[in-house]
Structures are given as C-alpha cells and as structure tokens.
Write a protein that holds these residues in place. Structure first.
Motif, short mmCIF file in Angstrom:
data_model
loop_
_atom_site.label_atom_id
_atom_site.label_comp_id
_atom_site.label_asym_id
_atom_site.label_seq_id
_atom_site.Cartn_x
_atom_site.Cartn_y
_atom_site.Cartn_z
N GLU A 63 0.83 -1.21 0.00
CA GLU A 63 0.00 0.00 0.00
C GLU A 63 0.86 1.25 0.00
O GLU A 63 0.53 2.23 -0.69
CB GLU A 63 -0.94 0.00 1.21
CG GLU A 63 -2.02 -1.06 1.13
CD GLU A 63 -3.09 -0.88 2.20
OE1 GLU A 63 -3.17 0.23 2.77
OE2 GLU A 63 -3.84 -1.84 2.45
N ALA A 64 1.94 1.25 0.75
CA ALA A 64 2.83 2.41 0.79
C ALA A 64 3.49 2.64 -0.57
O ALA A 64 3.67 3.80 -0.99
CB ALA A 64 3.88 2.23 1.88
N SER A 65 3.85 1.56 -1.25
CA SER A 65 4.46 1.70 -2.58
C SER A 65 3.50 2.33 -3.58
O SER A 65 3.88 3.19 -4.38
CB SER A 65 4.90 0.32 -3.08
OG SER A 65 5.89 -0.23 -2.25
N ILE A 66 2.24 1.92 -3.53
CA ILE A 66 1.24 2.48 -4.44
C ILE A 66 0.99 3.94 -4.09
O ILE A 66 0.84 4.80 -4.98
CB ILE A 66 -0.07 1.67 -4.37
CG1 ILE A 66 0.17 0.23 -4.87
CG2 ILE A 66 -1.16 2.34 -5.21
CD1 ILE A 66 0.61 0.11 -6.31
N ALA A 67 0.93 4.26 -2.79
CA ALA A 67 0.72 5.66 -2.37
C ALA A 67 1.87 6.55 -2.83
O ALA A 67 1.66 7.68 -3.28
CB ALA A 67 0.56 5.72 -0.85
N GLU A 68 3.09 6.03 -2.73
CA GLU A 68 4.25 6.81 -3.18
C GLU A 68 4.20 7.03 -4.69
O GLU A 68 4.52 8.11 -5.20
CB GLU A 68 5.55 6.08 -2.81
CG GLU A 68 6.80 6.85 -3.25
CD GLU A 68 8.08 6.10 -2.94
OE1 GLU A 68 9.07 6.33 -3.65
OE2 GLU A 68 8.08 5.29 -2.00
N LEU A 69 3.75 6.01 -5.41
CA LEU A 69 3.64 6.12 -6.87
C LEU A 69 2.57 7.15 -7.24
O LEU A 69 2.71 7.89 -8.22
CB LEU A 69 3.31 4.75 -7.46
CG LEU A 69 3.52 4.55 -8.95
CD1 LEU A 69 4.93 4.93 -9.37
CD2 LEU A 69 3.23 3.11 -9.34
N GLN A 70 1.49 7.19 -6.49
CA GLN A 70 0.45 8.20 -6.72
C GLN A 70 1.03 9.61 -6.55
O GLN A 70 0.76 10.51 -7.35
CB GLN A 70 -0.71 7.99 -5.76
CG GLN A 70 -1.86 8.96 -5.97
CD GLN A 70 -2.93 8.83 -4.90
OE1 GLN A 70 -2.70 9.21 -3.75
NE2 GLN A 70 -4.09 8.28 -5.26
#
Length: 353
Positions: free
Chosen positions: A4-11
């Motif tokens: 989830e943190a990886s996707i949030a960072e990508l956003q």
C-alpha cells in the motif's frame, strides 16, 4: 516498503510529474515499471519481466507487446502501455487480443501509467474479453481497489482464484454502470416499472415526467439515508458499553466496502444457520477490518466474523462466549467445515435470550 505504501508513493510521483510525462517511454519508466515492481515483480529480471515480448501470430510477424509477466516460469500477464495523455480504449488493445489467443497468458493489462485495465477470457475461452473485469485508477483509488489489486502481487498470484473472481467483478462493474445511468437519469423503462405499481390509468408524458423527477429525488434521498445509517451503526458499535472485542474504529463509507467474497461467505453462514433459526434473522454488518454476521442484527449476538480483507490470509472468527477464535480458511467454501461450531453458537445465543 509494503504494498500500500508503494502504491501511495507512486500516486504522489504521478501528481508531481504528470505535466512532463508526455511520451509512452516516460510513462513506462516513471509509472508502469514501478507499478509492476510494487506488485513484487523483478523488473530487472528478463526471465520475470520480458520487455518487447514478441510472438508471431498468423501473418503478423514481429509484432510486440511492451511486457510479458511470468509467474512460475509461464507467461501469465501481457502488458501494453500508452502515453499518460492517452484515453484508453479497446482499439489500443489489438496486439493484446492477438497475443492472448496465441500464448498461455490468462490476463492482459492495458495501461497509460494512470489507468490500469485488467482483462481475461471470462466470456469465451482463450479469447480476451472486450471489457476489463477490473480497472485501477492510480490517481483516484479506494481501499477496496487496493484489495482487488493485491491479488496480482507476485507472492499472492493465484491464476484460478483471480479468474474465478473476475466474472463477479466484471458483472458488478457492469451492474453499477447501469444503475448509475438510472440514478442520474431514470430511463423510460425504469419509470414505467415504478409508475405501473403506483399509478392507475394511462402513463401520459406529464405523468411520466412527474414520476421521473420523483424517482431521481427518491434515489438521492435513499442513498443519503443509507450512508447516515451506516455511520450511525458504526458510531453505535463504537459506543457499545460491552463489546465482544476491541471496538471497531468508526470508518467512512468509502473505507467500508462489502466484497463479493464476503457476500458469498455470508450466504453460506446464513444457509448453515437456517437449520436452527429463520434465515431472515441472520444479518450481515460490514466494518473496516472484518465483516460480522449477527443474529437479529444485534452486535451482542455475533455469530461469526469474516476476516477476508487481507490478500495474504483469511480467517473465520468463531465465538464461545465473548472469546473469538480465528480459524484459517482459503475461501468461503471452507466455512462449511465449521458448520457444527456455527450451529452451536446459534443454539447458545438462543438459550441465553
């Protein structure tokens, strides 16, 4: 960094650099490859992520898709990329259609780095569907979207499980699209169905217009009331002076979403309970971290809890008094293995009225 943190960072990266991501290559390097990496694929391993994947199809020679993702050594997902500014449509997927039929891939992914459209062959075997069964919007996603996306993590990748759920997700998406159309602008057919139950006589244009307006207002009011009820129920659970366990934090309506797997599980539990009580007494109440099944819609009478939100592990919570024991399950069908415990719980609740 977790999923989830990886996707949030990508956003965050997308929102920071969107204006300068003009080409397909910039979409690939800035967004798509990090997205695949967040799913657990080693983008630097050509045996796992095959770039410029080529497969001759009929008279078409040397055509390529941007990436082929391999799981357990088999080509499983074909990926076609477009520039961030592209509006994705089925016309962008011509290579995916051809390659899907010519390889052993079970899924295709069409993306511009922002929108990720996942396809399979739920309509006809070995022929890619024209409509995606799941769409993930990196710029605007919910917790439920992350749960669905997590099934594509390499460590959790289960082809048969994803295929089995794809049909449900696709149908749910199609139904929601049609309902939204009716909610925004009720069709003549829908108006006639409702008006025929309430109006005697001819359905003239003035009558139809009156019912159309009333239906639109009624739908909006109903949605607001349902949201209010869910918030009130959440607050009531949080304020309960004698909860069964730690109180569930109050969550917004967007954070609570009942999944098809939870619905399947509820129907199985209700069928088991129907052996000893009327099935209309068995009620589902969803929360942020679990989905509860209650007797008489009373949170002091919890029959079971489904902890199905994690893609890594699922548990069925069974109760003896106020103590919950979590039993590992792979899916709803495993609930039948605990039918005796569920029936015993119902009998215990009935005996202590």
């Amino acid at each position: 960094m977790d999923f989830e943190a990886s996707i949030a960072e990508l956003q965050s990266r997308l929102r920071q650099h969107r204006e300068i991501l003009e080409t397909e290559e910039s979409a690939k390097t800035t967004l798509v490859l990090p997205f695949l990496r967040a799913l657990g694929f080693d983008v630097f391993n050509p045996a796992e992520v095959k770039a410029e994947f080529t497969c001759d199809v009929g008279t078409k020679k040397g055509e390529k898709v941007d990436y082929a993702l391999c799981v357990n050594g088999e080509v499983t997902v074909l990926v076609e990329c477009k520039p961030v500014s592209s509006e994705l449509s089925i016309k962008h997927a011509s290579q995916l259609f051809r390659y899907f039929a010519a390889t052993n891939a079970r899924f295709s992914l069409l993306t511009n780095g922002v929108i990720y459209k996942f396809f399979t062959d739920s309509d006809k075997a070995n022929m890619m569907d024209e409509a995606p069964f799941f769409t993930f919007n990196l710029d605007d996603y919910r917790k439920a979207d992350l749960r669905n996306l997590s099934a594509f993590q390499k460590s959790e990748f289960d082809v048969e499980r994803i295929v089995a759920q794809a049909g449900t997700l696709k149908l749910q998406s199609q139904v929601m699209t049609e309902l939204k159309k009716e909610f925004d602008n009720p069709s003549d057919e829908f108006v006639r169905v409702i008006a025929s139950r309430l109006h005697d006589g001819m359905l003239t244009k003035p009558v139809r217009d009156k019912y159309q307006a009333a239906i639109s207002v009624g739908i909006e009011t109903m949605i607001r009331q349902r949201i209010d009820e869910r918030l009130q129920n959440a607050m009531a659970r949080n304020d309960d002076p004698a909860p069964l366990a730690e109180p569930e934090p109050v969550a917004s309506a967007d954070e609570i979403e009942t999944t098809p797997v939870e619905i399947d599980g509820f129907n199985i539990i209700r069928a088991i309970c129907a052996k000893v009580v009327s099935p209309d007494r068995i009620i589902m109440r969803d929360a942020k971290s679990y989905c509860a099944v209650l007797l008489d819609d009373n949170n002091r009478k919890t029959v079971a809890r489904m902890h199905f939100n994690s893609a890594k592990a699922r548990y069925l919570g069974l109760f003896s008094g106020k103590d919950e024991e979590k039993k590992p399950v792979t899916g709803p069908i495993d609930i039948y293995q605990h039918a005796d415990a569920i029936i015993a719980r119902i009998q215990d609740l009935e005996a202590n009225k």
